[in-house]
Design an enzyme around this catalytic site. Structure first.
Site, PDB file in Angstrom:
ATOM      1  N   HIS A 117       0.863  -1.173   0.000  1.00 49.13           N
ATOM      2  CA  HIS A 117       0.000   0.000   0.000  1.00 49.13           C
ATOM      3  C   HIS A 117       0.912   1.239   0.000  1.00 49.13           C
ATOM      4  O   HIS A 117       2.013   1.198   0.539  1.00 49.13           O
ATOM      5  CB  HIS A 117      -0.846  -0.054   1.277  1.00 49.13           C
ATOM      6  CG  HIS A 117      -1.911   0.992   1.371  1.00 49.13           C
ATOM      7  ND1 HIS A 117      -1.668   2.271   1.781  1.00 49.13           N
ATOM      8  CD2 HIS A 117      -3.234   0.932   1.118  1.00 49.13           C
ATOM      9  CE1 HIS A 117      -2.814   2.959   1.781  1.00 49.13           C
ATOM     10  NE2 HIS A 117      -3.774   2.169   1.385  1.00 49.13           N
ATOM     11  N   ASP A 194       3.183  -4.071   8.095  1.00 52.54           N
ATOM     12  CA  ASP A 194       1.971  -3.276   7.911  1.00 52.54           C
ATOM     13  C   ASP A 194       0.798  -4.246   8.049  1.00 52.54           C
ATOM     14  O   ASP A 194       0.484  -4.996   7.131  1.00 52.54           O
ATOM     15  CB  ASP A 194       2.004  -2.631   6.520  1.00 52.54           C
ATOM     16  CG  ASP A 194       0.644  -2.060   6.118  1.00 52.54           C
ATOM     17  OD1 ASP A 194      -0.319  -2.142   6.910  1.00 52.54           O
ATOM     18  OD2 ASP A 194       0.547  -1.532   4.988  1.00 52.54           O
ATOM     19  N   GLN A 197      -4.398  -4.834   6.860  1.00 54.00           N
ATOM     20  CA  GLN A 197      -5.366  -5.798   6.312  1.00 54.00           C
ATOM     21  C   GLN A 197      -5.349  -7.130   7.043  1.00 54.00           C
ATOM     22  O   GLN A 197      -6.148  -8.008   6.734  1.00 54.00           O
ATOM     23  CB  GLN A 197      -5.086  -6.071   4.822  1.00 54.00           C
ATOM     24  CG  GLN A 197      -5.459  -4.951   3.882  1.00 54.00           C
ATOM     25  CD  GLN A 197      -6.944  -4.607   3.891  1.00 54.00           C
ATOM     26  OE1 GLN A 197      -7.789  -5.412   4.248  1.00 54.00           O
ATOM     27  NE2 GLN A 197      -7.258  -3.379   3.501  1.00 54.00           N
ATOM     28  N   LYS A 220     -10.480  -0.293  10.324  1.00 49.39           N
ATOM     29  CA  LYS A 220     -10.645  -1.502   9.505  1.00 49.39           C
ATOM     30  C   LYS A 220     -11.085  -2.687  10.340  1.00 49.39           C
ATOM     31  O   LYS A 220     -11.417  -3.738   9.812  1.00 49.39           O
ATOM     32  CB  LYS A 220      -9.344  -1.831   8.757  1.00 49.39           C
ATOM     33  CG  LYS A 220      -9.028  -0.814   7.660  1.00 49.39           C
ATOM     34  CD  LYS A 220      -7.948  -1.298   6.722  1.00 49.39           C
ATOM     35  CE  LYS A 220      -7.240  -0.151   6.048  1.00 49.39           C
ATOM     36  NZ  LYS A 220      -7.762   0.182   4.718  1.00 49.39           N
ATOM     37  N   CYS A 360      -4.647   2.421  -3.843  1.00 49.38           N
ATOM     38  CA  CYS A 360      -3.432   2.924  -3.185  1.00 49.38           C
ATOM     39  C   CYS A 360      -2.280   1.945  -3.331  1.00 49.38           C
ATOM     40  O   CYS A 360      -1.501   1.737  -2.387  1.00 49.38           O
ATOM     41  CB  CYS A 360      -3.681   3.213  -1.706  1.00 49.38           C
ATOM     42  SG  CYS A 360      -4.940   4.440  -1.417  1.00 49.38           S
TER      43      CYS A 360
HETATM   44  C1  LIG Z   1      -2.334  -2.896   3.435  1.00 52.11           C
HETATM   45  C2  LIG Z   1      -2.708  -1.523   3.889  1.00 52.11           C
HETATM   46  N1  LIG Z   1      -1.793  -0.744   4.453  1.00 52.11           N
HETATM   47  C3  LIG Z   1      -2.068   0.495   4.892  1.00 52.11           C
HETATM   48  C4  LIG Z   1      -3.321   1.019   4.752  1.00 52.11           C
HETATM   49  C5  LIG Z   1      -3.543   2.412   5.222  1.00 52.11           C
HETATM   50  O1  LIG Z   1      -4.423   2.469   6.305  1.00 52.11           O
HETATM   51  P1  LIG Z   1      -4.942   3.893   6.784  1.00 52.11           P
HETATM   52  O2  LIG Z   1      -5.547   4.567   5.597  1.00 52.11           O
HETATM   53  O3  LIG Z   1      -5.948   3.559   7.820  1.00 52.11           O
HETATM   54  O4  LIG Z   1      -3.779   4.640   7.303  1.00 52.11           O
HETATM   55  C6  LIG Z   1      -4.330   0.232   4.177  1.00 52.11           C
HETATM   56  C7  LIG Z   1      -5.712   0.710   4.005  1.00 52.11           C
HETATM   57  O5  LIG Z   1      -6.029   1.594   3.266  1.00 52.11           O
HETATM   58  C8  LIG Z   1      -4.008  -1.056   3.713  1.00 52.11           C
HETATM   59  O6  LIG Z   1      -4.926  -1.814   3.125  1.00 52.11           O
END
Ligand SMILES: Cc1ncc(COP(=O)(O)O)c(C=O)c1O
Ligand SMILES: Cc1ncc(COP(=O)(O)O)c(C=O)c1O
Lengths: 405, 145, 405, 145
Positions: A117, A194, A197, A220, A360
């Site tokens: 991401h 990270d 998910q 999430k 993203c």
């Molecule tokens: C794998 C992953 N990493 C990071 C994020 C970023 O999360 P957030 O937007 O809550 O900071 C997301 C979700 O958008 C994600 O799916």
């Protein structure tokens, strides 16, 4: 308890016929969580951590209790290793700047995957730019799996940091973070995970993984939007400089200098978001009531049917693993000849909510050669009926788009 | 009309069989227009005479059906217009899509492009519908950055 | 409407006898705000800005509408100048790093006051350390006022950034930010205003002040805890690099590089806190219903009585201006011979909530020569009866502490 | 007992007329203890004999009444004790204040210091009450950092 029973707890599902299949973007919140946030404001609202009066003490207790619950949820050794942030993105920035900037030199390497991401790419790009370190990308196979050869060849003596998504928000695959962490540690690198998910779908144990840092977002996993988590091993957090500076994170301040508060407060500058932390605690309780097994079982059942229906359609290209059990509820796809945005708009006309775009994860889109994809992502509260409605609507898309079939 | 109807009656025709898609020989002005969030990516070519008459309009590139149809419709309509007329039309079109222009007469002046009016009810697709028009506006204003 | 009428809107005041006099730390939230946050989760919950389906479009609309309301609340020229952050602290860090780091050189000066909150000191200390710029402190007179001579002597050709609290959270004084901004601009510096204590109490007009940046927190003006604001002039924000990086703030990302989304999204990385933004909008509506005039009138009435009662006590040392109208509801004090923490604990026994400590303003404490002070801060919903209870309790403190009188 | 009573019956006496406040000549160990958030700032001096007996204890510095009273009580009680006895007492005291030690007999072993037990209901003041004890613990453990 069935999915239908749990659905009753979610106000947004009542009195309308929307099918919500964008759970990987954000989950829905049960009334218990919404009410916990309200209850904080109605009963304990005060600025935590500094007040000597009952309300502030109560606010502090509730905030710190949430931290304990988060710590045990992910198997941290101590709640001092849990830093509350706004979301995964802020957590990753914190690690990249506070740890990365201080520990990277020209010639060092940061290893991530091409599936990451943007939150796990951009902070590293920026830190690599500033330090002269090199950003190295591990690449998955066709189904989205990172092979042992791949990580063994990319993680080398030059590697200082390995940062990998526990679950890809596009492919749905679970990366072998435990094995990668072992290798990272062997070469003397730190392992950042990270978990945005992953945390909503599986039992996370940061000590079993041996992650040095682990990040996830409350929103999430049914929590409020304003709270995220960064787990960090105490011995690393201890040596790091703070990221944001300001109130609540200091010990002494003079005109010229400052010393920092103890962990984890050193990393929590300014008035904390106690209300949303309390909401996250409630989400974790709810989550544990539902149970990992039920969540996984439901996700596999729904994902299997979705993939089966898509294959039967004949015009759908599917991404990610063949095995529905390896999708974490995420099914990414494209309908032949139809732009994913048109697919999403047409499904929306039938009150079906899916995501379309780059999710993203543009480097992954470039890697798989898709400008844009559609994504349906389910959670335990989704139902078989919803899946059938989704598949039916999907089957109609090419007709709407003017194709004969 | 609902969105499925919009696709069936207007969008598909131009998306599947665009009349103005292709490479232009000797264009006067060429500009690329992009919607990063959608991945819509077109290149518009115009042939403008010394007197400021648009003599031909063509586009290349890819994107969602709405962006493709909208630019194809646009190309069909502006040929023969003066720069000023085309700019006026672009501004009316974008006003309609953003829900700011609602006067029936004004909207009818858009001719076939008026059929896209229902995109105004799809806020997430506004950018798709205006991409071609916005690009043309920049070109005719000499704002080729 | 009277204070009593408004109090009915605040659930936390119902069914107990607590006197909440720590409003400068955080305000209380009316039911309207609490319900607005809940309502978002119950009706429009989705990840904003990217979805093509109705719920996400609705979430986006509500989030962006909140931005418009904030823009007009502080007189911004356009909503693209409003960046949502978590709180004032994050806003100040954003300015210090994204603007300060890029624009400061060794020998340059950053001018602040010695009255600043740590949030408006530490980020500058850090940026000055890294760039070699010098941090210069303006000092107030006995009552807390910064004189014209003071700012004219400290702001010079070397000054690049002036950053001043609009209202001091200890002295309560309103600084002449408009006049200081004019001088800052004359020497070619930018003017940053920390409005955390001002926005809840007065009409802020960023264009009238001619502030280049203006920061405040939602939680101090009856909004939720997870939302803050940074106003920045478009021409400055435009040229600045992003602060946090990740999802939602990009245009294109490749493996090596990225380009940024347009304003204000460039500065909002990751999933946004739409629920709390919607709560802040509701807080602003509530605020406007109460009205600046009513707020000010009530604060002056209550502050006057507090100061009068403290003077009558005979053992209370008061800080800040002589004129109660210049206190913004904040009264900082020390009882002779009693440590402020003991004062706060004893008042708490009578269910009166005040703050004691350094108020995140240690350099000011050093300047006024007090290790710690007590602070009572009122808001429009406080009442005369509460003030009398507070004064009565205060009058008893020295007895409890074993003094004869 | 309520907090006002606590002040009246225990804290004030030691805060206003501390018996062990002042400078010690020839101390064996000296350590500064600080609570940054409160501003409590004491310096504890101990005289420990070769046999490990605490022969004298004095403190200087300033802070809230609870921190001052607590360290004064402590100083009074540890004189004559062995290092081990004093360390055991510190651990019981801190356990009591944190609400972890509730056994009546154990608490009574604290003698006068037991009177501070109600600080356990004032979480915000726990740090004040334990400052002196925590400092002594560090000193006797040779942890003079
Ligand atoms: C794998 C992953 N990493 C990071 C994020 C970023 O999360 P957030 O937007 O809550 O900071 C997301 C979700 O958008 C994600 O799916
Ligand atoms: C003047 C001033 N600036 C900044 C802050 C920091 O605000 P926050 O903690 O919401 O970031 C405060 C409040 O604590 C304040 O009073």
């Amino acid at each position: 308890m069935t999915a239908e029973d749990f659905r009753q707890d979610f106000p947004i599902f009542q009195g309308n016929d929307y099918v919500y299949f964008d759970n990987a973007a954000t989950s829905q919140r049960p009334l218990q969580v919404i009410d916990a946030v309200s209850d904080f404001y109605k009963r304990s609202n005060a600025n935590p951590l500094r007040g000597l009066y009952d309300w502030s003490v109560d606010a502090t207790d509730r905030y710190e209790h949430a931290r304990k619950v988060v710590a045990s949820f992910i198997g941290a050794a101590s709640e001092t290793e849990i830093v509350f942030t706004r979301n995964t993105t802020e957590s990753m920035n914190l690690v990249a700047y506070s740890y990365g900037m201080a520990n990277l030199r020209a010639g060092d390497e940061v290893v991530i995957t091409v599936m990451e991401h943007h939150s796990n790419i951009l902070p590293w790009q920026s830190v690599c730019n500033k330090t002269g370190a090199k950003l190295v990308f591990m690449e998955p196979d066709e189904e989205g799996y990172i092979s042992r050869e791949e990580y063994e060849s990319k993680i080398t003596e030059r590697t200082r940091i390995v940062s990998v998504g526990h679950v890809s928000n596009v492919m749905g695959v679970t990366n072998p973070v435990k094995e990668i962490a072992a290798l990272a540690h062997k070469v003397g690198a730190v392992m950042v995970v990270d978990g945005a998910q992953a945390a909503p779908h599986m039992k996370v144990d940061v000590r079993d993984i041996d992650a040095d840092f682990y990040a996830f977002s409350g929103h999430k996993l049914m929590g409020p939007m304003g709270i995220g988590v960064l787990y960090g091993k105490e011995k690393l957090l201890d040596k790091m400089d703070p990221f944001l500076t300001g109130g609540e994170m200091i010990e002494y301040v003079t005109r010229d200098s400052a010393t920092w508060a103890e962990l984890p407060h050193k990393f929590e500058a300014g008035t904390v978001n106690a209300a949303d932390a309390v909401g996250l605690e409630e989400a974790i309780h709810y989550f544990e009531k539902v149970g990992f097994d039920f969540i996984r079982e439901r996700e596999i059942a729904l994902t299997s049917r979705i993939m089966e229906g898509m294959k039967a359609n004949g015009h759908v290209k599917l991404y990610g693993p063949e095995d529905p059990a390896d999708h974490c509820g995420i099914v990414t796809f494209v309908i032949d000849g139809v732009h994913p945005h048109d697919t999403a708009s047409i499904l929306n006309e039938d009150h079906i909510c899916i995501r379309a775009g780059h999710h993203c994860a543009q480097p992954l889109m470039q890697f798989i050669g898709a400008g844009s994809t559609a994504r349906a992502s389910v959670y335990f509260y989704n139902t078989e009926e919803e899946v059938e409605r989704f598949l039916k609507s999907l089957d109609g898309v090419r007709k709407v788009m003017g194709y004969g079939y | 009309m609902d969105i499925k109807q919009l696709y069936r009656e207007i969008v598909n025709e131009h998306n599947l069989n665009p009349e103005h898609k292709g490479k232009m020989e000797d264009p006067t002005i060429v500009l690329r227009g992009v919607n990063p969030s959608c991945g819509d990516d077109i290149t518009l070519s115009l042939k403008v005479s010394d007197k400021g008459i648009i003599e031909d309009a063509m586009f290349e590139g890819s994107g969602c059906a709405i962006s493709q149809a909208s630019v194809d419709i646009m190309a069909g309509q502006i040929v023969g217009m003066t720069k000023e007329e085309a700019l006026k039309m672009a501004s009316t079109f974008m006003g309609m899509i953003k829900g700011e222009v609602t006067d029936e007469e004004e909207i009818e002046s858009l001719d076939e492009a008026a059929a896209l009016r229902d995109v105004a009810h799809m806020p997430a697709r506004v950018k798709c519908a205006v991409l071609g028009w916005h690009t043309m506006e920049k070109m005719l204003n000499g704002d080729n950055d």
